[in-house]
Write a protein that holds these residues in place. Structure first.
Motif, PDB file in Angstrom:
ATOM      1  N   ASP A   1       0.812  -1.223   0.000  1.00 37.95           N
ATOM      2  CA  ASP A   1       0.000   0.000   0.000  1.00 37.95           C
ATOM      3  C   ASP A   1       0.841   1.267   0.000  1.00 37.95           C
ATOM      4  OD1 ASP A   1      -2.411   1.377  -0.063  1.00 37.95           O
ATOM      5  OD2 ASP A   1      -2.724   1.274   2.081  1.00 37.95           O
TER       6      ASP A   1
ATOM      7  N   VAL B   1       1.713   5.678  -5.648  1.00 42.66           N
ATOM      8  CA  VAL B   1       2.246   7.021  -5.903  1.00 42.66           C
ATOM      9  C   VAL B   1       1.283   8.149  -5.588  1.00 42.66           C
ATOM     10  CG1 VAL B   1       3.778   6.119  -7.669  1.00 42.66           C
ATOM     11  CG2 VAL B   1       1.576   7.092  -8.330  1.00 42.66           C
ATOM     12  N   ALA B   2      -0.004   7.847  -5.330  1.00 37.82           N
ATOM     13  CA  ALA B   2      -0.885   8.952  -4.960  1.00 37.82           C
ATOM     14  C   ALA B   2      -0.425   9.597  -3.654  1.00 37.82           C
ATOM     15  CB  ALA B   2      -2.332   8.476  -4.849  1.00 37.82           C
ATOM     16  N   GLY B   3       0.386   8.867  -2.886  1.00 35.28           N
ATOM     17  CA  GLY B   3       0.993   9.446  -1.678  1.00 35.28           C
ATOM     18  C   GLY B   3       2.428   8.980  -1.636  1.00 35.28           C
ATOM     19  N   VAL B   4       3.255   9.587  -2.473  1.00 37.04           N
ATOM     20  CA  VAL B   4       4.556   9.024  -2.816  1.00 37.04           C
ATOM     21  C   VAL B   4       5.516   8.991  -1.627  1.00 37.04           C
ATOM     22  CG1 VAL B   4       5.763  11.074  -3.631  1.00 37.04           C
ATOM     23  CG2 VAL B   4       6.086   8.904  -4.834  1.00 37.04           C
ATOM     24  N   HIS B   5       5.213   9.801  -0.592  1.00 39.44           N
ATOM     25  CA  HIS B   5       6.068   9.809   0.597  1.00 39.44           C
ATOM     26  C   HIS B   5       6.022   8.478   1.342  1.00 39.44           C
ATOM     27  CE1 HIS B   5       2.052  10.774   1.745  1.00 39.44           C
ATOM     28  NE2 HIS B   5       2.335  10.593   3.022  1.00 39.44           N
ATOM     29  N   ARG B   6       4.892   7.740   1.210  1.00 36.44           N
ATOM     30  CA  ARG B   6       4.827   6.416   1.845  1.00 36.44           C
ATOM     31  C   ARG B   6       5.899   5.494   1.283  1.00 36.44           C
ATOM     32  NH1 ARG B   6      -1.396   4.986   0.788  1.00 36.44           N
ATOM     33  NH2 ARG B   6      -0.655   5.649  -1.263  1.00 36.44           N
TER      34      ARG B   6
ATOM     35  N   ALA C   1       1.829   3.236 -12.069  1.00 30.62           N
ATOM     36  CA  ALA C   1       2.944   4.179 -12.066  1.00 30.62           C
ATOM     37  C   ALA C   1       4.021   3.829 -11.057  1.00 30.62           C
ATOM     38  CB  ALA C   1       2.420   5.597 -11.797  1.00 30.62           C
TER      39      ALA C   1
ATOM     40  N   SER D   1       7.404   2.655 -12.424  1.00 32.86           N
ATOM     41  CA  SER D   1       8.320   3.667 -12.941  1.00 32.86           C
ATOM     42  C   SER D   1       9.045   4.389 -11.823  1.00 32.86           C
ATOM     43  CB  SER D   1       7.552   4.705 -13.785  1.00 32.86           C
ATOM     44  OG  SER D   1       7.067   4.118 -14.963  1.00 32.86           O
ATOM     45  N   VAL D   2       8.318   4.713 -10.771  1.00 29.10           N
ATOM     46  CA  VAL D   2       8.932   5.457  -9.686  1.00 29.10           C
ATOM     47  C   VAL D   2       9.976   4.592  -8.985  1.00 29.10           C
ATOM     48  CG1 VAL D   2       8.488   6.612  -7.481  1.00 29.10           C
ATOM     49  CG2 VAL D   2       6.953   6.987  -9.427  1.00 29.10           C
TER      50      VAL D   2
ATOM     51  N   VAL E   1       9.129  11.094 -13.965  1.00 30.94           N
ATOM     52  CA  VAL E   1       9.274  10.344 -12.720  1.00 30.94           C
ATOM     53  C   VAL E   1      10.475   9.415 -12.692  1.00 30.94           C
ATOM     54  CG1 VAL E   1       6.806  10.434 -12.326  1.00 30.94           C
ATOM     55  CG2 VAL E   1       7.802   8.428 -13.424  1.00 30.94           C
TER      56      VAL E   1
ATOM     57  N   GLU F   1       4.393   6.105 -20.266  1.00 32.55           N
ATOM     58  CA  GLU F   1       3.365   5.630 -19.350  1.00 32.55           C
ATOM     59  C   GLU F   1       2.615   6.751 -18.655  1.00 32.55           C
ATOM     60  OE1 GLU F   1       5.935   6.802 -18.230  1.00 32.55           O
ATOM     61  OE2 GLU F   1       6.770   5.734 -16.502  1.00 32.55           O
TER      62      GLU F   1
ATOM     63  N   ALA G   1       3.128   8.554 -16.086  1.00 34.89           N
ATOM     64  CA  ALA G   1       3.008   8.462 -14.628  1.00 34.89           C
ATOM     65  C   ALA G   1       3.119   9.814 -13.939  1.00 34.89           C
ATOM     66  CB  ALA G   1       4.078   7.514 -14.080  1.00 34.89           C
TER      67      ALA G   1
ATOM     68  N   GLY H   1      -1.065  13.629  -6.906  1.00 37.52           N
ATOM     69  CA  GLY H   1      -0.977  13.277  -5.492  1.00 37.52           C
ATOM     70  C   GLY H   1      -0.280  14.336  -4.668  1.00 37.52           C
TER      71      GLY H   1
ATOM     72  N   CYS I   1      -4.343   6.693  -9.991  1.00 39.96           N
ATOM     73  CA  CYS I   1      -4.752   6.449  -8.617  1.00 39.96           C
ATOM     74  C   CYS I   1      -4.889   7.753  -7.834  1.00 39.96           C
ATOM     75  CB  CYS I   1      -3.762   5.507  -7.938  1.00 39.96           C
ATOM     76  SG  CYS I   1      -2.085   6.097  -8.003  1.00 39.96           S
TER      77      CYS I   1
ATOM     78  N   PHE J   1       1.419   8.957   8.044  1.00 40.53           N
ATOM     79  CA  PHE J   1       0.470   7.932   7.623  1.00 40.53           C
ATOM     80  C   PHE J   1       0.329   6.913   8.729  1.00 40.53           C
ATOM     81  CE2 PHE J   1       4.457   7.499   5.231  1.00 40.53           C
ATOM     82  CZ  PHE J   1       4.997   6.401   5.854  1.00 40.53           C
TER      83      PHE J   1
ATOM     84  N   THR K   1      -1.747   1.292   4.298  1.00 40.53           N
ATOM     85  CA  THR K   1      -1.008   2.442   4.797  1.00 40.53           C
ATOM     86  C   THR K   1      -1.861   3.676   4.557  1.00 40.53           C
ATOM     87  OG1 THR K   1       0.978   1.299   4.017  1.00 40.53           O
ATOM     88  CG2 THR K   1       1.242   3.588   4.701  1.00 40.53           C
TER      89      THR K   1
ATOM     90  N   ASP L   1      -3.071   7.373   4.493  1.00 43.28           N
ATOM     91  CA  ASP L   1      -2.341   8.607   4.261  1.00 43.28           C
ATOM     92  C   ASP L   1      -3.113   9.760   4.895  1.00 43.28           C
ATOM     93  OD1 ASP L   1      -0.865  10.643   3.188  1.00 43.28           O
ATOM     94  OD2 ASP L   1      -1.418  10.238   1.111  1.00 43.28           O
TER      95      ASP L   1
ATOM     96  N   ARG M   1      -2.995  13.476   3.615  1.00 38.53           N
ATOM     97  CA  ARG M   1      -3.276  13.810   2.222  1.00 38.53           C
ATOM     98  C   ARG M   1      -4.043  15.121   2.080  1.00 38.53           C
ATOM     99  NH1 ARG M   1      -5.135   9.282  -1.907  1.00 38.53           N
ATOM    100  NH2 ARG M   1      -3.099   8.546  -1.265  1.00 38.53           N
TER     101      ARG M   1
ATOM    102  N   ARG N   1      -1.886  17.847   1.376  1.00 35.19           N
ATOM    103  CA  ARG N   1      -1.214  17.884   0.077  1.00 35.19           C
ATOM    104  C   ARG N   1      -2.149  18.205  -1.075  1.00 35.19           C
ATOM    105  NH1 ARG N   1       0.283  13.252   1.280  1.00 35.19           N
ATOM    106  NH2 ARG N   1      -0.552  12.375  -0.637  1.00 35.19           N
TER     107      ARG N   1
END
Lengths: 254, 254, 254, 254, 254, 254, 254, 254
Positions: B153, B156-161, B184, B187-188, D156, D182, D184, D191, D223, G32, G40, G42, G45, G48
């Motif tokens: 979980d 990337v919608a909350g990339v800090h996680r 995504a 890719s990250v 990204v 992609e 991303a 996000g 997402c 989070f 997890t 968030d 959010r 953000r």
């Protein structure tokens, strides 16, 4: 290492060596290089994922490629892929030491600076028409320090040709399979060798091969477990995947 | 080794120890096991590509799966994937020692016989809905001797996680990224770590995710070089690909 | 025959006529011919599946085609398909005796050496625009020893044209149907004759014909039982399939 | 206003100032301008949806574009998109004051008459190859009164480049994300910022990017909640969507 | 024969034995049988293309199938395909002598009346999950007078299993290859045997196999020349195509 | 009428005026005209479905088109569609009286011999870029005796332009709607008029318009009942459909 | 604000209030909340991108949803989308105060705590069958503080129904258009109003609507400039996009 | 007529009989009927396009359908399509006089009030499995005043069955062709008759028929000019298109 850099910076702020606003500034001073308003070269990428940033020439003007290539060549070896003849001409004008491989459509400079480790990656093609993609993979591997062995034209319509070369395949650390049409070579190789197999579908074929879609789907649905796949005609990506593997250090417990 | 076996056989023919017709017969006596008229189990596959043959339960009747599972269990550890509840019940009836993981849809037996090497494979998911696929990968890795660490979980919608777990990722030898929707995360991650990255698109999503096609295409066209991809929802295949890498011996020159 | 060769080799090893290492070597000495590093010609393919290896010219450079063509011409009749004008020119330069059919896009040599069996294959087209594909099929049949009869422009928009030629169709041993757009001719012919029917969708059409996809799908879903299909525009493949049938020996019981 | 015009017309009929047939006629006299037999310019569109009609040059002959451009230029600022070099030449011949942006493929005139509101729209690209689409968006925003800030090459694969520019993004009223492959970047930006995000997939890429389909699907299934998407390569449409937002008056309650 | 019938009819008209209106009527009296308002059974189809009309049960109500089946059973052997359990129950109620094969989903009657010619068709499957399609093919061949040999579970992930059965393949007059996932078995078989090869893609697989599309495309684009293909899961159609070939009389010249 | 011809022939056989073999021959002497080995012109098609055979020039060589055109011109008016400039030049050389419409890509001769019925078909386009397709429809209607009224550039982005022309639409007997992009004009027109509406999707657009697929799907799924659709860019087919309607005689009961 | 938090932390490190290791720890202590090993949450959010994390229930077990829902409900209002009846039952058991909307398939709690701003978002549907998607959008808007006005069943097959509601549309700050089939309503609305228009294709329809693909493509290729699109059936996403706009503060210069 | 109503209204305003605000109100008082908040029935649609609004039951709850059906039944005959058994039960409960056709999935009331014109529309099916779609068309035609003749099971696999019914086809004013699989019947019929031909692809088939896509594409690319097509399984739409034609008044000049 990012961790370490962060710890050192915090220590320097702590000691007063660096003040708060400077700390803030340094956290921002991330390692890339802006060229004009159009490009942001990521010089520290090797530190993150092991590869230098590579120039994808398609969709860029020859002028843009030449400018980026020249700027990057000041920092180390450079690889440009999907370079047209016109782009190659422009880059060679700007960097006379660069090398153009028209079959692979690559431009390179500084490869002599790359220390090679011999014989680890095998690149296998189903047919002669798959050679440009295989060659892009071979040049990329070379630039990343992994000379590759090319085994060409051993597709499954005459499967004994493949068996003849099996020892060579088994001697490699990673096998890259390059095939168009139905791409069945990936399944057969995947069933014969225990090593990592990276499959590259190519756009070789016509009609229902749909520019490589048929080979792509065939490789994705391979009945041989553990074949992984990259984009159609993506010799570069397959080489990157192979080098990520070949770059692995020996396992820590040994 | 195939080579050696062949050489020994020829020598035996040469010496008269084995006559011609026997030699012919032995060349035919290849290592598989026929069950009824429907299945040909490939017992020596480990010798060829490092993995036991695994039962893909979908499209087989519960009776067929139970019969194959029981016969194979006489020869060593067994893994069946995509097992329905009904199939699981039937297999557990035939092999009371088998283990059913309903989230992963796997059936296993003999895993305690598999010697494990700790901590080498990381499996990362974008969302909780991706867990069944990740779990199939985790069970498969375990059956192949590679316990895997699950990081769930961190999409990337909350990339800090994701950044919070980066050290764990960097400690792994191979990273499997499991993500649906636009995928995504592959890719990250591919841009952040230098190790081999195997991406598994999942069918999580609806509408234009087209049952995983969107994630599949996204991962294939990832801008991060060297991400390779397996079939949609193919946690098993990703695990095989990861184990092919984790199984690599240390490089010969060292 | 492979079986016999193997038995003879084993007997020779047995008798000491051939020693073990030589035996090993001969098992490897499979019948193909490597050209440069790019091509592996499969000279014994006729022994396996009845056809010589044919050069698929698309995706190869004119130089590669000319080199392969010339080398193969030393061993027997040669057929190259999908040859561009530029490739044709290069091949004719290297092999002045070769023949170029620009409509069919074929290059051939040695066809006079092929013994023909008359009148067995009928090739039917829906429209004049389907001729290039039909002509590729016709040339291929001829090179494989089966002269074909061409029945052109009898599509279903005027179905009486077809009925007028029905006797010719019924006189053939195999019928190849070449049609673009919706490809309905295959269904109508399949419903009218009892012989094997090989359908070739063509890329003739525009818009929703999607470069032959519409005809392909129509032929695959034909309501006439027993129509089989080859790739879009694949006149060569249809001819191979037809020749596989025409080559069948008389049934053993008679 | 339409409402008002209708009420006035009815009042005029009521008072006899306008007779019934005239009233009927006026109801018909809607605000457009016919050019030859081929084009019906919609001059009052700004009154309806806030934008002037724009010339989509693709599929029109250079002569048609030049004629329409010249006629519209008599009424106010004009924007033509997807203009080929040949069309540009023809238009510049007809309207010497027009401006041609070859990267964006736009033709404009009268932009100096457009009153600008500074700094509200940010246009972010994943790579240098996405610039033509981003530039089309930028020119369109400018013609609609909203100068845009361009942040280029922050995809990204090196996500820290994006973080470096985050303050600029957060300062914008609307963010347009332009990305191929992609796509991303749209998810990651979506996000990170709370503003409206308009995603533009581009046709940058090859193989499984299917001319932008991959990026399109990825953006649609993002997402990150609330990312909306326009057509592939549609920099113009993204700019329109952004300007619809930037044009919103302050909320009535304040 | 159509020709002869026509000639006889004309002669009868000529002789006055049949008058003009009767002649007109007889030309209309074509050989089919209407059932209710919904179905037109084509009893003379065997005269045209060698096969009886077969009932495709999908999309028909159990009542309709039972009625058609019973009526056709009065005229000779009957085959119904794609019969659900409910339809089977209804048909067995109406025709107690009928035989239901639930794996193949077929209903048959009168097969004992079909004179068989032994050993001519081989049906090969890649995996156990392909059996239902193979079984539909086998039943159809039997009903058409051609008992078939089934060779199961010899897919290319363990290609030696196939080699073990090669003699059986080579002994057949026609080979039907049934495979799902990537369908590579068709290419390998096509490269190994000279006989006609009919490939049947199956919907076995998941994700990017897209319900058989992947196998279908792979078989259509096979690098082995002369493999022809039928619809996904169409065991019936493959059997028809195989029987069209097996039905061919010995060549006239011999 | 076919019926009548048949009855007369049978009567002639009956009377002895025509003998049996002659009767057989005449039944075969169906009304078409073979040109070389490539084309079978269907001269009596007007008797069957009301239209002359038309030459579809795409995929034929200029020489073939010119030969067919000239031969058909001896029998009456001729229409060729999808004619390239090169083909037009060749045809005009062979038939100096022919007329070339480069926008519509048509070649015609003998249209002055076609008796016209005025004002029955309306052709509406969404945008100026749709004109070539509309023009192909207009020329075809004219050749079939139905001059059409063209209403151009009234797409739904400014729906009042359409309302302004509603009376013209309502005065037509059939309405042909030509639109690219999303093709929404067909739905709006279909909801406004009670006449038959034939929708022609065009390939105008880019990206997700997928060469007209988007408009095609939109028209097929129109929420307005009774809109029927022809192939993408098929102005010719729409005109044929419209003329089939306009050709209908008055209803018999009146 | 992130910026501020960072600055404060650095200042605290500087002052010695926080030591280096603590600083490192805090940088990691991102906002989070981990639940079991699978999720997890968030929590920050909203800081953000302005929205709370929402539970996408599809693909999660009812137990997982209930656990996540309950944990999040301790922190503030919660929204779950795509909740099945079974999931709803489980959640209501765990959180008796939650509210289930079966048409929208949503579960909510704490909406009374959300301060509303009236009348800014209009949601328009083409037909009654589009209501579930529209309702999902309406509930989402409400949970995010923006009550929405629903205008139902005004599709273009009877375009006057739309004109009747035009004033309501024009009074909204953002318009969400929900339509299946060909989705033409988005183009017509986009041409009539100057506000931001968010289009939601729905899967309403059959056949060539391909589960919403037709509407999706139609909306993406809309001839009305500036319509942006979200995923098929994504009422939630459209609401998020609309709220991102409605949330915009008044422009700084005013 | 709309025109007339407008003229009368304006005259009434002119005369003072109706004041300005009332005039405004009446212009708004367009002829539809709102039911609850979910549906806007378009009662005057017959005045615009000749058909009553019909209820598309799919995607609506049984309750919604029953409510709409009952309300509309107060105004005249009603047709509901795609009605499930559950919906039918609910409607029959609300309107005991309604009639349910389970094969066609229609609900109707008031058909006895529709004056019929005999024998004008022929509906032809390729196979018995196409009957549900044909039956939907037949019921729709009946409700719109045009009883249709059904000719069933005459597909092209036995094309003589069609020829047997040709006179019936030729006697119709419009021909609707209903076919699944490859849909070739539309091309054959289109080549044989001069009347308007409306083709309906059905989802009959499996595998590569892709739920009717194959038939749809085949019909769109028919080589018979002037065949127009409606959505897959859209018997209703085909009937509407046929009735639009059958409704045409005799031509004015006669």
């Amino acid at each position: 290492m990012d961790q370490d850099a962060l710890r050192k910076l915090l220590a320097a702020v702590r000691s007063g060596e660096v003040d708060v606003e400077q700390g803030l500034e340094r956290l921002r001073a991330l390692p890339f290089l802006e060229i004009g308003s159009h490009t942001t070269i990521d010089l520290h990428r090797p530190l993150r994922n092991g590869f230098p940033e590579v120039i994808y020439a398609e969709g860029k003007t020859p002028e843009q490629v030449a400018e980026i290539f020249a700027r990057m060549a000041e920092h180390g070896p450079v690889l440009a892929t999907r370079a047209s003849a016109e782009t190659a001409e422009r880059v060679l004008g700007a960097c006379p030491g660069a090398c153009h491989n028209p079959l692979a459509r690559t431009l390179t400079i500084g490869e002599e600076a790359v220390a090679a480790r011999p014989g680890e990656i095998a690149i296998v093609t189903a047919g002669t028409s798959d050679l440009p993609v295989a060659e892009e993979a071979r040049v990329t591997c070379a630039m990343f320090g992994h000379p590759a062995r090319l085994i060409s034209d051993v597709g499954v319509a005459g499967v004994h040709r493949l068996f003849h070369r099996l020892d060579e395949l088994r001697g490699a650390r990673v096998v890259v399979v390059v095939a168009g049409m139905e791409g069945a070579l990936a399944s057969v190789v995947g069933g014969l060798v225990p090593q990592p197999v990276i499959a590259v579908p190519t756009s070789v074929g016509y009609g229902a091969s749909f520019h490589g879609l048929s080979a792509l789907l065939g490789m994705l649905t391979s009945c041989a477990g553990g074949v992984s796949v990259v984009n159609i005609d993506n010799g570069f990506g397959a080489a990157c995947a192979a080098c990520r593997i070949a770059n692995l250090p020996d396992s820590p417990s040994e």
